[in-house]
Enzyme design. Sequence first.
Site, short mmCIF file in Angstrom:
data_model
loop_
_atom_site.label_atom_id
_atom_site.label_comp_id
_atom_site.label_asym_id
_atom_site.label_seq_id
_atom_site.Cartn_x
_atom_site.Cartn_y
_atom_site.Cartn_z
N GLY A 43 0.84 -1.18 0.00
CA GLY A 43 0.00 0.00 0.00
C GLY A 43 0.88 1.24 0.00
O GLY A 43 1.84 1.32 0.78
N LYS A 44 0.59 2.19 -0.89
CA LYS A 44 1.47 3.36 -1.00
C LYS A 44 1.60 4.10 0.33
O LYS A 44 2.70 4.53 0.70
CB LYS A 44 0.96 4.31 -2.08
CG LYS A 44 1.03 3.74 -3.49
CD LYS A 44 0.72 4.78 -4.54
CE LYS A 44 1.82 5.80 -4.65
NZ LYS A 44 3.11 5.22 -5.10
N ASN A 47 3.73 1.93 2.75
CA ASN A 47 5.11 1.91 2.28
C ASN A 47 5.83 3.21 2.63
O ASN A 47 6.99 3.21 3.07
CB ASN A 47 5.16 1.71 0.76
CG ASN A 47 4.66 0.35 0.31
OD1 ASN A 47 4.46 -0.55 1.12
ND2 ASN A 47 4.46 0.21 -0.98
N GLY A 230 9.26 4.23 -5.54
CA GLY A 230 8.68 5.57 -5.56
C GLY A 230 8.23 6.02 -4.19
O GLY A 230 8.35 7.20 -3.83
N ASP A 231 7.72 5.08 -3.40
CA ASP A 231 7.27 5.41 -2.04
C ASP A 231 8.45 5.76 -1.15
O ASP A 231 8.38 6.70 -0.34
CB ASP A 231 6.47 4.25 -1.45
CG ASP A 231 5.22 3.95 -2.25
OD1 ASP A 231 4.61 4.92 -2.75
OD2 ASP A 231 4.85 2.77 -2.39
#
Length: 288
Positions: A43-44, A47, A230-231
Amino acid sequence: MNTTRTAVTVVGSINLDLIATSERLPTAGETIGGAVLSEQPGGKGANQAAAAARLGGRARMVGAVGRDSAGQRMLDALGAAGVDTSDVTVLTEPIGTALIVVDRDGENQIVVCPGANAHLSLDGVEFGPEETVLCQLEVGLPVVLEAARKAQGFFVLNAAPAMDLPAKLLQRCDLVIVNESEYALIPALAEAKLVAVTYGGEGSAMFEQGRKVAEAPSVAVEVANTVGAGDAFCAALVLALRSGLDYAAALSVANAVGADAVGDPSSQPDLAQLGQYLEQTASASDAR
């Protein structure tokens, strides 16, 4: 760099990641065999909270999980990373789930089933003036708008997945973070006050109202999994900026953290303290 631990509150998704690792990604209608299945916390939102805590920030998670064993595992994983989970709500809906296919080069395809994330509420949640609030778009837009309204301090939006954003939300954002595809899909970002854009192997850049004001090269690394990179970049950039680094130095540090995450198969990788990445990037800069 200011060594005080930055308070970061993440409002966002908490997912169970079901990851199939295969030689390549399937095309439409194609079945591929021989993949390896794994489960891990994701989960963004989760994370980013885990990354912020591991990098040395004071991280609080505002999210929702299901009242099931998977939900408890996600809470345990966040707690083990050092995240305050007292504002994570346990609901009767199932845990959010991401179905992920990763190929041998680390590229991925992802389908997200929101589950409990779709029922997140900010009722009773408050944000202090010293807190940086970090949101993404894997929870409902009304929740993000409410977080933006309630936030008293620095407000950051990781505008992923890409979607049209209300002008009042962009006006509230002190920083927006996107990848190059998302930047192209959200034209209104060209007018935003501050936007960080990642370009994968080409590094990252900072834009003020569409004008590039800083950039930093990427760090070469063998790719294992791009899901959490990215996170990790988002968490590192927020901490670096709030610690007083200038745009170029903050981007460099975040690139180094993102590269570390790319080399780890986990969506919530183990990371060093932010200061170690600062030393690493400073040494690399001196060597050039």
